[in-house]
Scaffold this motif. Structure first.
Motif, short mmCIF file in Angstrom:
data_model
loop_
_atom_site.label_atom_id
_atom_site.label_comp_id
_atom_site.label_asym_id
_atom_site.label_seq_id
_atom_site.Cartn_x
_atom_site.Cartn_y
_atom_site.Cartn_z
N ALA A 214 0.94 -1.15 0.36
CA ALA A 214 0.20 -0.27 0.40
C ALA A 214 0.95 1.25 0.44
O ALA A 214 0.43 1.63 -0.85
CB ALA A 214 -0.85 0.28 0.93
N ILE A 215 1.83 1.45 1.00
CA ILE A 215 2.97 2.23 1.17
C ILE A 215 3.53 2.68 -0.65
O ILE A 215 3.52 3.81 -1.02
CB ILE A 215 3.65 2.07 1.77
N ALA A 216 3.85 1.73 -0.70
CA ALA A 216 5.10 1.45 -2.14
C ALA A 216 3.71 1.61 -3.09
O ALA A 216 3.59 2.70 -4.27
CB ALA A 216 5.22 0.07 -2.52
N HIS A 217 2.20 1.53 -3.21
CA HIS A 217 2.17 2.08 -4.68
C HIS A 217 1.52 3.71 -3.91
O HIS A 217 1.59 4.49 -5.50
CB HIS A 217 0.16 1.28 -4.68
N ARG A 218 0.70 4.24 -3.07
CA ARG A 218 0.61 5.14 -2.55
C ARG A 218 1.89 6.32 -3.44
O ARG A 218 1.12 7.11 -3.58
CB ARG A 218 0.07 5.33 -1.33
N HIS A 219 2.89 5.83 -2.77
CA HIS A 219 4.53 6.52 -3.57
C HIS A 219 4.48 6.15 -4.80
O HIS A 219 5.40 6.99 -5.94
CB HIS A 219 5.25 6.61 -2.54
N GLY A 220 4.01 5.03 -6.02
CA GLY A 220 4.82 4.99 -7.28
C GLY A 220 5.88 4.04 -7.40
O GLY A 220 6.44 4.32 -8.64
N PHE A 221 5.79 3.50 -6.27
CA PHE A 221 6.76 2.33 -6.59
C PHE A 221 6.57 1.11 -6.98
O PHE A 221 6.45 0.53 -6.03
CB PHE A 221 7.41 2.31 -5.32
N ASN A 222 6.32 1.61 -8.35
CA ASN A 222 5.62 0.73 -8.83
C ASN A 222 5.91 -0.34 -9.30
O ASN A 222 5.92 -1.89 -9.17
CB ASN A 222 5.85 0.80 -10.47
N PRO A 223 7.35 -1.23 -9.02
CA PRO A 223 7.95 -2.71 -9.16
C PRO A 223 8.40 -2.90 -7.68
O PRO A 223 7.72 -4.49 -7.71
CB PRO A 223 10.07 -2.14 -9.52
N ALA A 224 8.22 -2.44 -6.98
CA ALA A 224 7.94 -3.28 -5.52
C ALA A 224 6.15 -3.21 -5.24
O ALA A 224 6.02 -4.31 -4.27
CB ALA A 224 7.92 -1.42 -4.35
N VAL A 225 5.65 -2.83 -5.78
CA VAL A 225 4.23 -2.87 -5.68
C VAL A 225 4.01 -4.53 -6.11
O VAL A 225 3.43 -5.57 -6.05
CB VAL A 225 3.60 -1.87 -6.30
N THR A 226 4.56 -4.68 -7.31
CA THR A 226 4.13 -6.04 -8.36
C THR A 226 5.49 -7.31 -7.28
O THR A 226 4.56 -8.21 -7.56
CB THR A 226 5.83 -5.68 -9.66
N VAL A 227 6.53 -6.96 -7.16
CA VAL A 227 6.87 -8.10 -5.70
C VAL A 227 6.26 -7.63 -4.87
O VAL A 227 6.05 -9.35 -4.34
CB VAL A 227 8.78 -7.63 -5.14
#
Length: 106
Positions: free
Chosen positions: A42-55
């Motif tokens: 959720a934090i990664a998504h909110r801040h646009g860390f797209n590869p982290a969201v994927t992983v």
């Protein structure tokens, strides 16, 4: 003393959360780790860390199928790399997804 930028602060928070998971991973049940993985996603998504969201999605899948203990160190290493990655485009997400797919297959 240098102030962290917003991006650096988010990376630092995510890195700290991943490190805490890494410490708990050998001893905790997957169901106990899943909520923290969801928070990281959720934090990664909110801040646009797209590869982290994927992983994080793949890591959640690995937890749901019962991976636990030392096997999670590798997953958390991939997640750590995704958080520190500078690229946030689709190609970066695809590269991390491919790495995760290989881990899932083994």
């Amino acid at each position: 003393m240098t102030e962290l930028t917003d991006v650096e602060a988010v990376r630092a928070e995510l890195a700290a959360r991943i490190a805490a998971l890494d410490v708990r991973a050998p001893y905790a049940r997957a169901s106990d780790l899943a909520p923290e993985v969801d928070t990281i996603r959720a934090i990664a998504h909110r801040h646009g860390f797209n590869p982290a969201v994927t992983v994080a999605h793949y890591l959640d899948f690995a937890l749901s199928r019962g991976e636990h203990g030392p096997l999670l160190h590798g997953w958390l290493s991939v997640l750590r790399d995704a958080v520190s990655n500078e690229r946030q485009d689709v190609a970066a997400c695809d590269a991390f997804a491919a790495a995760c797919a290989v881990r899932i297959a083994h």
